[in-house]
Design an enzyme around this catalytic site. Structure first.
Site, PDB file in Angstrom:
ATOM      1  N   GLU A   1       6.039  -4.666   6.937  1.00 32.75           N
ATOM      2  CA  GLU A   1       6.998  -5.531   7.234  1.00 32.75           C
ATOM      3  C   GLU A   1       7.848  -5.599   5.695  1.00 32.75           C
ATOM      4  OE1 GLU A   1       5.718  -9.655   7.135  1.00 32.75           O
ATOM      5  OE2 GLU A   1       7.484 -10.437   8.003  1.00 32.75           O
TER       6      GLU A   1
ATOM      7  N   ARG B   1      -9.372  -3.177   3.975  1.00 32.63           N
ATOM      8  CA  ARG B   1      -8.333  -2.980   2.906  1.00 32.63           C
ATOM      9  C   ARG B   1      -8.975  -2.845   1.656  1.00 32.63           C
ATOM     10  NH1 ARG B   1      -5.130  -7.891   4.064  1.00 32.63           N
ATOM     11  NH2 ARG B   1      -3.634  -6.593   2.809  1.00 32.63           N
TER      12      ARG B   1
ATOM     13  N   LYS C   1       0.219 -10.482  -1.071  1.00 33.36           N
ATOM     14  CA  LYS C   1       1.724 -10.302  -1.260  1.00 33.36           C
ATOM     15  C   LYS C   1       2.236 -11.733  -1.592  1.00 33.36           C
ATOM     16  CE  LYS C   1       3.653  -7.157   2.255  1.00 33.36           C
ATOM     17  NZ  LYS C   1       4.426  -6.986   3.688  1.00 33.36           N
TER      18      LYS C   1
END
Length: 576
Positions: free
Chosen positions: A46, A272, A282
């Site tokens: 994104e 992850r 983020k």
RNA sequence: UGGGGCGUCGUCAAGCGGCUAAGACACAGGAUUUUGGUUCCUGCAUUCGGAGGUUCGAAUCCUCCCGCCCCAGCCA
């Protein structure tokens, strides 16, 4: 040219690295002819932030699988939320993926490219009686969704006619209703144990400009609806994502099944990356930037790819790291030391050696003729004979590292001290005769030494040995530079784990950046260009800062120190 | 208290019922060395979250238990 489609058959059978579980699945699919033996993956960021080392794991996995199995990997921007996304991020993401060494060729896509088709898919879902327009507020929807242990209750608008839903949805698209007044929901099961399946929202009204489609749309699809269909549109075979999307897989499959998509993609999840002494969320990275704890996304202390690049990490090192950490489903935190190991391994092989004195201490060689200078020969890279040698100027006055002298040294000290003899690398043996101190501060201002002319080059003809070898720079020829010493941004292993009344920002290492000015470098470094990297002998790997370095005013960043066994000995000594 | 996952050395991670449970990082010793770097040797899980069971044989199969992670955005 035969595409290496049989990698699948041979890999792992000849003592190579075993395949991770995703590659095993891909290999089996290829062998079984699923999707006609075709392999297509995608990396779907994104554009709402910069890529970091965790993304590198995903990039290496997706592009790596495509490469290994003769398939393709697309770069697709998942840009379905215009209020968070920016063009600047899509630029930086492309730069970073390319820098890492991967190529999407002509397959650069955007979910926003599919808004028309996605809209038609939504209409199709309504026509099948599988989606409806809900007039409830966000709050009402939340209330009626139930809890983890209690089922939700159906919306009062759940059983609208297909015709009414079609009309309402079209009017949503036409901008007839205000933001938040209505949504399109899938009609699945309000009592499903998986909360994701309780009539998830598919479209929302958001009258904001999109960075690519402008004001063309005022309704935007949500991730769950857009992602699976984007995969299907692009003919993705293996849709690889992280574990937190596992619950969403049921919806991913439901949408594609309900829409009767043929040859549909399958989603696979892996754990992850977590790294000790860093944060990778983020939200937290954005906070470090916004609150000016660091100097932007590309601050060399940041674990972003742009930060690592500016710090001096090489793509080779990062790729190698990603290969070594493996791919699995178990939650894991990789030791930062492994990243550093991969970095040093690469830099050791490739970095030209050079001498630089960070904290200069003047040293005068009393028996070296006044006004005389000479040129000595230094090896550029002992790991690479082809790198050759270079001339290094020498003279009566030189600088050595302050840390390399002690008046009253501890045991096992190999360096300079009063009366001690050491080697100046590639030059001469010297013996310290006197340490001149400032009577006021007690600080050592200068060292007086004598040298042995017979040891030119660094070897004693009489076979005499010295324990220590020091790096140095001739005072008359040295150039000045600023050097930025970087260390871990956090000193604790897991900065995410903080006391409730504290923030992870309280755990930021104040010594993560030390700026040194007046450092002295050997003259050859005047020609160094931004991004060039070197080993400053005995100190570490350094690179020319790409942003702040100027000709005649060079700035170097310390990428990583050399392994330092003396530091360990010292630490042990102070403990006992 | 619902659903979905995951537990193998300090950290990653192979292992897919049958050779002494790979390898890497870290760590600890030692050798070589004109970088206390590099390189090279050596050591480092009698045991796989726990307890039972199946089997000639279990980290691998079954049962129960324990622990950790994810999910109640009109974020992705």
């Amino acid at each position: 040219m035969v595409a290496p489609k049989n990698d699948a058959a041979t890999a792992g059978t000849e003592g190579q690295k075993p395949l991770d579980f995703i590659r095993q699945i891909v290999a089996e699919d290829v062998a079984a002819g699923v999707h006609g033996g075709r392999v297509a993956t995608r990396f779907p960021p994104e554009p709402n932030g910069f890529l970091h080392i965790g993304h590198a794991k995903s990039i290496c996995l997706n592009f790596g699988i495509a490469r290994q199995f003769g398939g393709t990997c697309n770069l697709r921007f998942d840009d379905t939320n215009p209020s968070k996304e920016e063009m600047a991020y899509v630029e930086s993401i492309q730069t970073d993926v390319r820098w890492l060494g991967f190529d999407w060729e002509d397959r650069l896509f955007y979910a926003s490219d599919y808004f028309d088709r996605l809209y038609r898919f939504a209409v199709a879902l309504i026509e099948k009686g599988k989606a409806y327009v809900d007039d409830q507020s966000a709050e009402q929807i939340r209330q009626s969704r139930g809890t983890l242990t209690r089922p939700g209750i159906p919306s009062p608008y759940r059983d609208r006619s297909v015709a009414e839903n079609l009309d309402l949805f079209e009017r949503m698209k036409n901008g007839e209703f205000p933001d938040g007044s209505r949504v399109l929901r899938a009609k699945i099961d309000m009592a499903n144990a998986n909360v994701v399946m309780r009539d998830p929202t598919l479209y929302r009204i958001r009258k904001v400009a999109h960075h690519r489609t402008g004001d063309h749309w005022c309704i935007y699809p949500l991730y769950d609806f857009a992602h699976c269909l984007s995969d299907a549109i692009e003919g993705i075979t293996h849709s690889i994502c992280t574990m937190e999307f596992e619950n969403n897989r049921e919806l991913y499959d439901w949408i594609l099944e309900t829409l009767e998509i043929p040859d549909r993609p399958r989603q696979y999840e892996f754990a992850r990356l977590n790294l000790t002494r860093t944060v990778l969320s983020k939200r937290k990275l954005l906070q470090l930037v916004d609150e000016k704890i660091v100097d932007g996304w590309d601050d060399p202390r940041m674990p972003t790819l742009s930060g690592l690049r500016r710090r001096g990490f090489t793509p080779e090192a990062i790729r190698n790291f990603c290969d070594r950490i493996g791919v699995a489903r178990a939650q894991s935190t990789v030791d930062y030391a492994l990243l550093e190991h991969c970095l040093r391994e690469d830099l050791n092989r490739r970095a030209p050696r050079v001498m630089a004195v960070l904290r200069p201490l003047k040293l005068v060689i009393e028996n070296y003729p006044q006004g005389q200078t000479e040129t000595l020969e230094a090896i550029n890279n002992p790991e690479d004979p082809a790198a050759g040698t270079r001339p290094v100027p020498f003279g009566r006055e030189i600088y050595i590292e302050r840390d390399d002298f002690m008046v009253d040294p501890p045991k096992k000290w190999f360096r300079l001290a009063p009366g001690r003899e050491v080697r100046l690398r590639y030059a001469y043996f010297i013996t310290c005769t006197e340490a001149v101190t400032d009577p006021k501060t007690g600080e050592i201002t200068e060292l007086r030494c004598t040298y042995d002319p017979a040891t030119r080059g660094g070897d004693a003809p009489d076979g005499r040995k010295v324990k220590g070898t020091l790096h140095w720079v001739a005072a008359h020829a040295a150039i000045a530079a600023e050097v930025r010493l970087y260390d871990n941004l956090f000193t604790v292993d897991n900065p995410a784990e903080v006391a409730e009344d504290k923030s992870f920002l309280d755990l930021v290492n104040p010594e993560a950046l030390t700026v040194l000015d007046g450092c002295r470098l050997e003259p050859g470094l005047a020609a160094a260009a931004p991004g060039d990297f070197f080993q400053f002998e005995r100190l570490g790997y350094f690179c020319v800062d790409a942003k702040d370095s100027r000709p005649g005013r060079p700035v170097f960043n310390r990428t990583v120190t050399l392994r330092d066994t003396w530091a360990k000995i010292k630490q042990k000594q102070s403990k006992s």
